[in-house]
Write a protein that holds these residues in place. Structure first.
Motif, PDB file in Angstrom:
ATOM      1  N   LEU A  42       0.818  -1.207   0.000  1.00 45.37           N
ATOM      2  CA  LEU A  42       0.000   0.000   0.000  1.00 45.37           C
ATOM      3  C   LEU A  42       0.853   1.258   0.000  1.00 45.37           C
ATOM      4  CD1 LEU A  42      -2.587  -1.148   2.683  1.00 45.37           C
ATOM      5  CD2 LEU A  42      -2.904  -1.074   0.209  1.00 45.37           C
ATOM      6  N   PRO A  43       0.324   2.328  -0.582  1.00 47.35           N
ATOM      7  CA  PRO A  43       1.009   3.618  -0.493  1.00 47.35           C
ATOM      8  C   PRO A  43       1.166   4.039   0.966  1.00 47.35           C
ATOM      9  CG  PRO A  43      -0.717   3.680  -2.153  1.00 47.35           C
ATOM     10  CD  PRO A  43      -0.889   2.390  -1.385  1.00 47.35           C
ATOM     11  N   GLY A  44       2.084   4.937   1.205  1.00 52.36           N
ATOM     12  CA  GLY A  44       2.346   5.393   2.566  1.00 52.36           C
ATOM     13  C   GLY A  44       1.424   6.482   3.055  1.00 52.36           C
ATOM     14  N   THR A  45       0.569   7.000   2.184  1.00 55.67           N
ATOM     15  CA  THR A  45      -0.286   8.115   2.574  1.00 55.67           C
ATOM     16  C   THR A  45      -1.553   8.127   1.729  1.00 55.67           C
ATOM     17  OG1 THR A  45      -0.275  10.500   3.004  1.00 55.67           O
ATOM     18  CG2 THR A  45       0.826   9.764   1.005  1.00 55.67           C
ATOM     19  N   ASP A  46      -2.530   8.887   2.169  1.00 54.08           N
ATOM     20  CA  ASP A  46      -3.765   9.066   1.401  1.00 54.08           C
ATOM     21  C   ASP A  46      -3.439   9.776   0.090  1.00 54.08           C
ATOM     22  OD1 ASP A  46      -4.809   8.170   3.811  1.00 54.08           O
ATOM     23  OD2 ASP A  46      -6.261   9.783   3.997  1.00 54.08           O
ATOM     24  N   LEU A  47      -4.291   9.551  -0.903  1.00 53.80           N
ATOM     25  CA  LEU A  47      -4.010  10.161  -2.202  1.00 53.80           C
ATOM     26  C   LEU A  47      -5.250  10.233  -3.078  1.00 53.80           C
ATOM     27  CD1 LEU A  47      -3.959   7.605  -4.442  1.00 53.80           C
ATOM     28  CD2 LEU A  47      -1.884   7.120  -3.167  1.00 53.80           C
ATOM     29  N   TRP A  48      -5.151  11.090  -4.068  1.00 49.33           N
ATOM     30  CA  TRP A  48      -6.100  11.162  -5.180  1.00 49.33           C
ATOM     31  C   TRP A  48      -5.299  10.949  -6.456  1.00 49.33           C
ATOM     32  CZ3 TRP A  48     -11.325  11.903  -5.752  1.00 49.33           C
ATOM     33  CH2 TRP A  48     -12.045  12.307  -4.628  1.00 49.33           C
ATOM     34  N   ILE A  49      -5.855  10.228  -7.412  1.00 52.57           N
ATOM     35  CA  ILE A  49      -5.247  10.105  -8.739  1.00 52.57           C
ATOM     36  C   ILE A  49      -6.294  10.555  -9.755  1.00 52.57           C
ATOM     37  CG2 ILE A  49      -4.222   8.588 -10.476  1.00 52.57           C
ATOM     38  CD1 ILE A  49      -3.338   6.749  -8.158  1.00 52.57           C
ATOM     39  N   PHE A  50      -5.896  11.493 -10.600  1.00 48.41           N
ATOM     40  CA  PHE A  50      -6.793  12.070 -11.602  1.00 48.41           C
ATOM     41  C   PHE A  50      -6.391  11.576 -12.994  1.00 48.41           C
ATOM     42  CE2 PHE A  50      -6.482  14.900  -7.985  1.00 48.41           C
ATOM     43  CZ  PHE A  50      -7.812  15.107  -7.670  1.00 48.41           C
ATOM     44  N   ASP A  51      -7.299  10.868 -13.649  1.00 47.47           N
ATOM     45  CA  ASP A  51      -7.094  10.345 -15.004  1.00 47.47           C
ATOM     46  C   ASP A  51      -5.827   9.509 -15.146  1.00 47.47           C
ATOM     47  OD1 ASP A  51      -9.458  11.406 -16.037  1.00 47.47           O
ATOM     48  OD2 ASP A  51      -8.493  13.270 -16.675  1.00 47.47           O
ATOM     49  N   GLY A  52      -5.327   8.959 -14.056  1.00 44.10           N
ATOM     50  CA  GLY A  52      -4.129   8.138 -14.109  1.00 44.10           C
ATOM     51  C   GLY A  52      -2.882   8.898 -14.508  1.00 44.10           C
ATOM     52  N   ARG A  53      -2.944  10.235 -14.468  1.00 44.73           N
ATOM     53  CA  ARG A  53      -1.815  11.041 -14.934  1.00 44.73           C
ATOM     54  C   ARG A  53      -1.280  12.029 -13.902  1.00 44.73           C
ATOM     55  NH1 ARG A  53      -3.597  15.929 -15.589  1.00 44.73           N
ATOM     56  NH2 ARG A  53      -5.779  16.308 -16.007  1.00 44.73           N
ATOM     57  N   LEU A  54      -2.058  12.280 -12.868  1.00 46.18           N
ATOM     58  CA  LEU A  54      -1.666  13.256 -11.862  1.00 46.18           C
ATOM     59  C   LEU A  54      -2.123  12.748 -10.502  1.00 46.18           C
ATOM     60  CD1 LEU A  54      -0.300  16.047 -11.876  1.00 46.18           C
ATOM     61  CD2 LEU A  54      -2.560  17.069 -11.997  1.00 46.18           C
ATOM     62  N   MET A  55      -1.222  12.810  -9.519  1.00 44.98           N
ATOM     63  CA  MET A  55      -1.548  12.302  -8.185  1.00 44.98           C
ATOM     64  C   MET A  55      -1.303  13.395  -7.151  1.00 44.98           C
ATOM     65  SD  MET A  55      -0.117   8.850  -6.337  1.00 44.98           S
ATOM     66  CE  MET A  55       1.601   9.370  -6.256  1.00 44.98           C
ATOM     67  N   CYS A  62       2.251  14.900  -7.836  1.00 38.71           N
ATOM     68  CA  CYS A  62       3.201  14.052  -8.550  1.00 38.71           C
ATOM     69  C   CYS A  62       2.688  13.827  -9.963  1.00 38.71           C
ATOM     70  CB  CYS A  62       3.353  12.721  -7.819  1.00 38.71           C
ATOM     71  SG  CYS A  62       4.378  11.513  -8.686  1.00 38.71           S
ATOM     72  N   ASP A  63       3.563  14.004 -10.947  1.00 35.93           N
ATOM     73  CA  ASP A  63       3.190  13.716 -12.322  1.00 35.93           C
ATOM     74  C   ASP A  63       4.115  12.670 -12.951  1.00 35.93           C
ATOM     75  OD1 ASP A  63       5.489  15.221 -12.676  1.00 35.93           O
ATOM     76  OD2 ASP A  63       4.538  16.767 -13.901  1.00 35.93           O
ATOM     77  N   ASP A  64       4.869  11.958 -12.113  1.00 32.07           N
ATOM     78  CA  ASP A  64       5.776  10.912 -12.582  1.00 32.07           C
ATOM     79  C   ASP A  64       4.955   9.676 -12.956  1.00 32.07           C
ATOM     80  OD1 ASP A  64       7.353   8.459 -12.434  1.00 32.07           O
ATOM     81  OD2 ASP A  64       8.971   9.688 -11.632  1.00 32.07           O
ATOM     82  N   PRO A  65       4.908   9.310 -14.251  1.00 34.80           N
ATOM     83  CA  PRO A  65       4.073   8.189 -14.684  1.00 34.80           C
ATOM     84  C   PRO A  65       4.393   6.873 -13.968  1.00 34.80           C
ATOM     85  CG  PRO A  65       4.883   9.412 -16.586  1.00 34.80           C
ATOM     86  CD  PRO A  65       5.605   9.952 -15.383  1.00 34.80           C
ATOM     87  N   GLY A  66       5.654   6.619 -13.676  1.00 36.80           N
ATOM     88  CA  GLY A  66       6.026   5.386 -12.991  1.00 36.80           C
ATOM     89  C   GLY A  66       5.478   5.324 -11.576  1.00 36.80           C
ATOM     90  N   VAL A  67       5.619   6.407 -10.842  1.00 36.80           N
ATOM     91  CA  VAL A  67       5.117   6.469  -9.468  1.00 36.80           C
ATOM     92  C   VAL A  67       3.594   6.389  -9.462  1.00 36.80           C
ATOM     93  CG1 VAL A  67       4.949   7.921  -7.400  1.00 36.80           C
ATOM     94  CG2 VAL A  67       7.132   7.738  -8.629  1.00 36.80           C
ATOM     95  N   ILE A  68       2.963   7.136 -10.348  1.00 40.32           N
ATOM     96  CA  ILE A  68       1.498   7.121 -10.416  1.00 40.32           C
ATOM     97  C   ILE A  68       1.004   5.724 -10.801  1.00 40.32           C
ATOM     98  CG2 ILE A  68      -0.524   8.041 -11.619  1.00 40.32           C
ATOM     99  CD1 ILE A  68       1.106  10.692 -11.854  1.00 40.32           C
ATOM    100  N   GLY A  69       1.688   5.086 -11.730  1.00 33.65           N
ATOM    101  CA  GLY A  69       1.290   3.740 -12.140  1.00 33.65           C
ATOM    102  C   GLY A  69       1.333   2.750 -10.981  1.00 33.65           C
ATOM    103  N   GLN A  70       2.363   2.833 -10.140  1.00 35.99           N
ATOM    104  CA  GLN A  70       2.452   1.955  -8.970  1.00 35.99           C
ATOM    105  C   GLN A  70       1.296   2.209  -8.008  1.00 35.99           C
ATOM    106  OE1 GLN A  70       6.352   3.088  -7.578  1.00 35.99           O
ATOM    107  NE2 GLN A  70       7.302   1.289  -8.512  1.00 35.99           N
ATOM    108  N   HIS A  71       0.996   3.464  -7.760  1.00 44.36           N
ATOM    109  CA  HIS A  71      -0.082   3.803  -6.832  1.00 44.36           C
ATOM    110  C   HIS A  71      -1.450   3.445  -7.413  1.00 44.36           C
ATOM    111  CE1 HIS A  71       3.207   5.936  -4.937  1.00 44.36           C
ATOM    112  NE2 HIS A  71       2.463   6.020  -3.847  1.00 44.36           N
ATOM    113  N   ALA A  72      -1.618   3.650  -8.707  1.00 44.13           N
ATOM    114  CA  ALA A  72      -2.884   3.286  -9.347  1.00 44.13           C
ATOM    115  C   ALA A  72      -3.095   1.771  -9.285  1.00 44.13           C
ATOM    116  CB  ALA A  72      -2.913   3.785 -10.798  1.00 44.13           C
ATOM    117  N   ALA A  73      -2.041   1.013  -9.493  1.00 44.32           N
ATOM    118  CA  ALA A  73      -2.148  -0.447  -9.405  1.00 44.32           C
ATOM    119  C   ALA A  73      -2.511  -0.865  -7.979  1.00 44.32           C
ATOM    120  CB  ALA A  73      -0.843  -1.105  -9.855  1.00 44.32           C
TER     121      ALA A  73
END
Length: 171
Positions: free
Chosen positions: A112-125, A142-153
């Motif tokens: 799990l991620p270390g903190t609460d989050l929102w992800i918008f369109d899989g491109r911005l967290m 965060c706009d790093d696609p790799g980091v966002i992809g991990q959190h989205a998964a």
């Protein structure tokens, strides 16, 4: 990124999805929670008394085709704060949000991620940072696609396992 847009702006810029992961058992002091804890309850028949700008923003996003999902990972038995969140989630659902709950003991094998989050369109967290007692500290974007992809998964794994709001009973 130097400045962080507010939530309404990020949601307004979304075209497909907005997902929210919450993992705390209590958050900052909230007058509505305190009122509920003192026996005051929402008059669900009087929409003007509980409908907030947040709900309007969600309803507008959903009306234009954005799917808004929220999962809360909670300890059981739940804290009074989580019991209140469960009670007031009716407002989220009525605004068009899809909400699920995952008891923490059923999440033990998930990364799990270390903190609460929102992800918008899989491109911005947008991540939220809280103190140990639940007070708001800061937010980051965060706009790093790799980091966002991990959190989205991670969110999707939690979503698949979580219990729909209408089926989850606070314990």
């Amino acid at each position: 990124m130097s400045s962080i847009p507010d939530f309404a702006e990020l949601l307004a810029g979304s075209v497909q999805s907005a997902v929210h992961l919450e993992m705390r058992d209590a958050y900052f002091t909230n007058p509505r929670f305190e009122a509920w804890a003192n026996g005051e309850h929402v008059d669900w028949g009087d929409r003007a008394s509980w409908w907030r700008l947040y709900h309007q923003n969600i309803a507008e996003a959903v009306a234009r085709g954005v799917t808004v999902r929220r999962v809360r990972i909670v300890s059981e038995p739940v804290t009074d704060y989580i019991a209140w969140e469960h009670y007031q989630t009716r407002a989220n659902v009525e605004s068009g949000e899809l909400v699920r709950w995952l008891p923490r003991h059923r999440a033990w094998d998930l990364l799990l991620p270390g903190t609460d989050l929102w992800i918008f369109d899989g491109r911005l967290m947008r991540v939220h940072h809280f103190s140990g007692d639940g007070e708001w500290i800061s937010k980051a974007l965060c706009d790093d696609p790799g980091v966002i992809g991990q959190h989205a998964a991670a969110f999707e794994r939690v979503w698949e396992r979580a219990i729909p709001h209408e089926q989850y009973e606070v314990k």
